[in-house]
Design an enzyme around this catalytic site. Structure first.
Site, short mmCIF file in Angstrom:
data_model
loop_
_atom_site.label_atom_id
_atom_site.label_comp_id
_atom_site.label_asym_id
_atom_site.label_seq_id
_atom_site.Cartn_x
_atom_site.Cartn_y
_atom_site.Cartn_z
N ASP A 31 37.66 44.32 43.87
CA ASP A 31 37.92 44.05 42.45
C ASP A 31 36.91 44.72 41.54
O ASP A 31 37.24 45.25 40.49
CB ASP A 31 37.88 42.53 42.18
CG ASP A 31 39.12 41.86 42.74
OD1 ASP A 31 39.96 42.58 43.32
OD2 ASP A 31 39.23 40.64 42.60
N ASP A 35 37.58 47.13 38.52
CA ASP A 35 37.14 46.85 37.15
C ASP A 35 36.35 48.03 36.59
O ASP A 35 36.45 48.37 35.42
CB ASP A 35 36.26 45.60 37.11
CG ASP A 35 37.08 44.33 37.38
OD1 ASP A 35 38.32 44.42 37.29
OD2 ASP A 35 36.48 43.29 37.69
N LEU A 81 42.46 39.39 30.06
CA LEU A 81 41.12 39.12 29.53
C LEU A 81 40.22 40.32 29.74
O LEU A 81 40.28 40.96 30.78
CB LEU A 81 40.51 37.93 30.27
CG LEU A 81 41.13 36.56 30.03
CD1 LEU A 81 40.64 35.57 31.07
CD2 LEU A 81 40.78 36.07 28.63
N LYS A 114 37.28 30.95 36.05
CA LYS A 114 38.31 32.00 36.12
C LYS A 114 38.93 31.93 37.50
O LYS A 114 38.31 32.29 38.50
CB LYS A 114 37.73 33.38 35.86
CG LYS A 114 38.83 34.44 35.88
CD LYS A 114 38.46 35.68 35.12
CE LYS A 114 39.63 36.61 34.85
NZ LYS A 114 40.54 36.87 35.95
N LYS A 315 32.31 37.71 34.61
CA LYS A 315 32.56 37.82 36.05
C LYS A 315 31.32 37.50 36.88
O LYS A 315 30.20 37.80 36.47
CB LYS A 315 33.04 39.24 36.40
CG LYS A 315 34.33 39.63 35.72
CD LYS A 315 35.54 39.00 36.36
CE LYS A 315 36.08 39.78 37.45
NZ LYS A 315 37.29 40.36 37.57
N CYS A 412 22.52 46.16 80.77
CA CYS A 412 22.03 46.21 82.14
C CYS A 412 22.97 46.93 83.10
O CYS A 412 22.65 47.08 84.28
CB CYS A 412 21.73 44.80 82.66
SG CYS A 412 23.21 43.80 82.87
S1 IVH Z 1 43.52 32.80 29.87
C1 IVH Z 1 44.64 35.01 26.59
N1 IVH Z 1 42.09 31.40 31.53
O1 IVH Z 1 43.08 36.03 34.36
C2 IVH Z 1 44.03 34.97 27.88
N2 IVH Z 1 43.21 33.31 32.34
O2 IVH Z 1 42.87 38.68 32.94
C3 IVH Z 1 45.01 34.76 28.93
N3 IVH Z 1 42.92 33.70 34.72
O3 IVH Z 1 46.44 36.63 33.59
C4 IVH Z 1 44.47 34.23 30.14
N4 IVH Z 1 41.66 31.95 35.11
O4 IVH Z 1 45.86 35.11 35.60
C5 IVH Z 1 42.87 32.48 31.37
N5 IVH Z 1 40.83 30.02 32.92
C6 IVH Z 1 41.60 31.10 32.75
C7 IVH Z 1 41.94 31.96 33.81
C8 IVH Z 1 42.74 33.06 33.56
C9 IVH Z 1 42.26 33.00 35.64
C10 IVH Z 1 43.68 34.94 34.99
C11 IVH Z 1 45.07 34.88 34.49
C12 IVH Z 1 45.22 35.98 33.50
C13 IVH Z 1 44.07 36.87 33.86
C14 IVH Z 1 43.57 37.55 32.63
#
Ligand code: IVH
Length: 718
Positions: A31, A35, A81, A114, A315, A412
């Site tokens: 990942d 990124d 995000l 996350k 992250k 051995c």
């Molecule tokens: S909010 C407007 N909250 O990350 C923001 N996303 O890169 C929309 N994800 O598609 C996402 N944990 O699958 C949000 N606590 C969290 C999250 C989360 C994981 C994932 C989600 C989203 C991706 C965004």
């Protein structure tokens, strides 16, 4: 400077990775590396806005759905995000917000884990679940309603409570994930059936969600947690905090790690706290998310292309990385088992530099098929030893060959023997598997207990193959392994016998087995003449050897290196038998009565003491020692005798080990899973499934403060 060709190449590379990740659920880079590539693309496009291609991966989220599902257009685009990786980035995020808020300062932040799974959107009409859709490319997703409906934690019908009017139309978004434990079981079962092994819980979740046959999805341990709102016909909340409270009232799962905070330094605190407890959290998270709590201000801040300005993902350091295998060889352990070890180009992962990676056994070697020169994805989570997850096949060079299993011991030259471990299954009259055991005796006991003639025992052969050096105790690597274990801190704890010195003494034939350590004093003069030694150092060494002759029985048992007899089992055995001679002649049925000791370990102990070589070794070793038998504990000092206690959640005032040790000293048995035999659980912050189970079973739940009472005045609690 860049060239148009380089831009094209970068876009194509990202597209290719998107495809492996989103469509094949089979990523080819970590990942973090992805990124970074993505960040390169964004940087390039920001620098040269005139070149931005509307089809660039930066202009969309994910990838268009391609499988056999109907597509569904999201009413409101599912955004992605942006990521940050440091405190500095966090400060920049905050500065950008401040600048746009033009003096408004009554906002707060909402912090969430996350989740590392697959994003979905759930649509409820009048409280009834009518549709479930994957994120897809953010605009269009796949309609996976039938699959979503198999997930137990997603309510088909929202709960209606007094003050919570259910909107006519409600779209909630969240993450489908698989817990770490469920993932392990899933892969173990898949390996048994020779099915596809998933690289990580995220791929498994995403793959399971996108099965064309919902019966398959139904068998996968999928969970769900809410993390956002899509569209709603009636918003009765003004902050995320209120939103999540409402979703909880509706019966939707929300994370108990969510927290609202006032400023960015509290965001940082949240990050550090969650990072620290990452290993104890039952599911994979790859960072935390900060969001502006007030919906009004979220709207005011808006979004840029693919991500909102009001939210950011911070992250964690990556737990996976890719690297190259330089060499694969076989290490001989102290029991003679050969372990394949991959020597890697050093790479940082999970906060440390990794340059070696072991594979458990021959089966694993065959399954992963790593070859010299291969690019591999490795993973190191928490304190767990690094693992090779998979080979990146597309980067394999031509004309490479699978590793050849040696036919002779690399240390051995003795012949190797293959040992197959079997599992044993209990079948009912209809041939349905009721239970599976890893030892024959264990399964026979089960049959005896059930006393049911229709049940049958069946051996499942070749579960895992181990190859072993046949020279039993004369292989130099086994000698070295045994000696290293014998002198280690938890065993005889002999200072001055480090790896190098042991190697020298073995080479010079001063040490052939651990009993020789106590004869070293007869070779004082010879030792003093060895390079790097002198009168003083030899004197110190002999002194620390002599000190170690006074040894606790439990340490002696541990030092013998009986397969699968660790520190705790050694302590239990010492407590039970109090005399090494008794233990040497113990009988199987007596042994399995010892605390926490199963038939498999019991068999190991019996076999160990049956071995002629071991008996000969013990007859040479024991005369050198003064063994301290365990003192019989006074019942009065053990008020928690035979109480079963489970610790869970984050304990803040004391370390888990500290509490555990105290409880054991007071006679309690500290176990890791909650059952009807559990007497108490001590639950810290954010306790999850164990707390839930304890509540279901009506087991008394104690706080950390209660623990202090339990420790000092137990009668108040028991
Ligand atoms: S909010 C407007 N909250 O990350 C923001 N996303 O890169 C929309 N994800 O598609 C996402 N944990 O699958 C949000 N606590 C969290 C999250 C989360 C994981 C994932 C989600 C989203 C991706 C965004």
């Amino acid at each position: 400077m860049y060239t148009a060709e380089q831009y094209e190449e970068l876009k194509n590379l990202i597209r290719k990775h998107d495809y492996s990740y989103y469509v094949e659920d089979d990523p080819t880079i970590s990942d973090l590396e992805y990124d970074k590539l993505f960040q390169d693309l964004i940087n390039l496009e920001e620098k040269y806005p005139e070149i931005v291609d509307p089809d660039s991966p930066s202009q969309r989220v994910g990838i268009k759905p391609v499988s056999g599902f109907k597509t569904y257009s999201h009413k409101k685009q599912i955004l992605s995000l942006s990521n940050i990786f440091s405190e500095e980035d966090l400060q920049d995020f905050f500065n950008r917000i401040e600048k746009r808020m033009l003096g408004i300062d009554d906002y707060s932040f909402f912090c969430e884990p996350k989740m590392d799974g697959a994003a979905v959107s759930l649509i409820y009409e009048n409280g009834i679940l009518i549709r479930g859709v994957t994120r897809g490319d953010g605009q269009t997703g796949e309609d996976v309603t039938s699959n979503i409906k198999t997930i137990k934690s997603i309510p088909q019908k929202l709960i209606h409570k007094k003050n919570s009017k259910i909107p006519e139309y409600l779209e909630v978004r969240g993450e489908i994930y698989i817990s770490k434990k469920d993932f392990e079981i899933l892969n173990k079962n898949a390996a048994e059936k020779e099915e596809k092994i998933f690289a990580n819980p995220r791929n498994a979740a995403s793959g399971s969600l996108r099965q064309l046959d919902p019966q398959i999805t139904n068998k996968r341990p999928l969970s769900f947690v809410v993390h956002g709102l899509g569209e709603s016909s009636n918003n009765t909340f003004s902050t995320l905090e209120e939103f999540f409270d409402l979703m909880k009232l509706f019966g939707l799962p929300t994370s108990n790690l969510n927290r609202s905070v006032n400023n960015i330094s509290q965001c940082s605190e949240y990050y550090n706290e969650i990072l620290k407890s990452r290993d104890e959290i039952p599911f994979d998270i790859d960072g935390v998310v900060y969001k502006i709590n007030q919906i009004e201000y979220q709207d005011k801040l808006g979004e840029i292309s693919r991500s909102p300005r009001w939210a950011i993902a911070h992250k964690f350091p990556a737990e996976e990385a890719t690297t190259i295998i330089d060499q694969i060889n076989f290490q001989v352990g102290r029991t003679g088992v050969l372990t394949p070890v991959a020597r890697l180009k050093p790479v940082r992962v999970g906060g440390v530099t990794v340059s070696n990676c072991t594979l458990h056994n021959i089966d694993e070697l065959e399954r992963i098929d790593p070859r010299e020169g291969d690019t591999v994805i490795i993973r190191r989570a928490g304190d767990v030893i690094p693992q090779i997850i998979k080979v990146v096949e597309s980067k394999r060079k031509k004309e490479t060959k699978s590793v050849e299993i040696p036919s002779k011991c690399p240390a051995c030259g003795s012949l190797l023997i293959q040992e197959n471990q079997s599992d044993w299954e209990i079948l009912d009259a209809k041939n349905k598997r009721l239970k599976i055991f890893s030892s024959k005796i264990e399964s026979e006991n089960f049959l005896l207990e059930k006393n049911d003639d229709s049940l049958r025992l069946n051996e499942i052969k070749n579960k895992a193959a181990f190859i072993k050096c046949s020279s039993t105790f004369s292989c130099p690597e086994m000698i070295r392994g045994n000696l290293t274990h014998f002198v280690s801190r938890k065993a005889f704890d002999i200072e001055g016998l480090g790896q190098e010195i042991l190697n020298t003494f073995i080479k010079k034939s001063y040490l052939k087995d651990p009993s020789d350590i106590f004869l070293l004093q007869n070779f004082r003069k010879e030792l003093e003449n060895l390079e790097g030694f002198g009168e003083k150092s030899v004197s110190n060494l002999i002194e620390s050897i002599n000190e170690s002759r006074n040894v606790d029985l439990s340490r002696l048992i541990y030092a013998l290196g009986i397969p699968e007899v660790g520190e705790a089992t050694s302590r239990n055995l010492a407590n039970e038998y109090r005399d090494i001679n008794k233990l040497m002649h113990v009988d199987f049925y007596d042994l399995i009565k010892v605390d926490d000791l199963g038939p498999k370990v019991a068999t190991n102990i019996i076999n160990f003491f049956k071995n002629d070589y071991i008996n000969d070794f013990l007859s040479r070793l024991l005369p050198h020692l003064r063994i301290n038998q365990m003192e019989l504990p006074n019942k009065k000092d053990m008020p928690l005798l035979s109480k079963q206690i489970v610790l869970t959640g984050k304990l803040t005032q004391f370390s888990r080990d500290e509490i555990k040790e105290n409880l054991i000293r007071l006679g309690a048995k500290v176990t890791s899973s909650v059952s009807k035999n559990t007497d108490f659980i001590i639950a810290g912050e954010n306790a999850g499934s164990k707390l839930k189970k304890a509540n279901e079973l009506g087991i008394k739940v104690l706080s950390e403060e209660d623990y202090l009472v339990l420790k000092d005045e137990p009668e108040k609690i028991i």
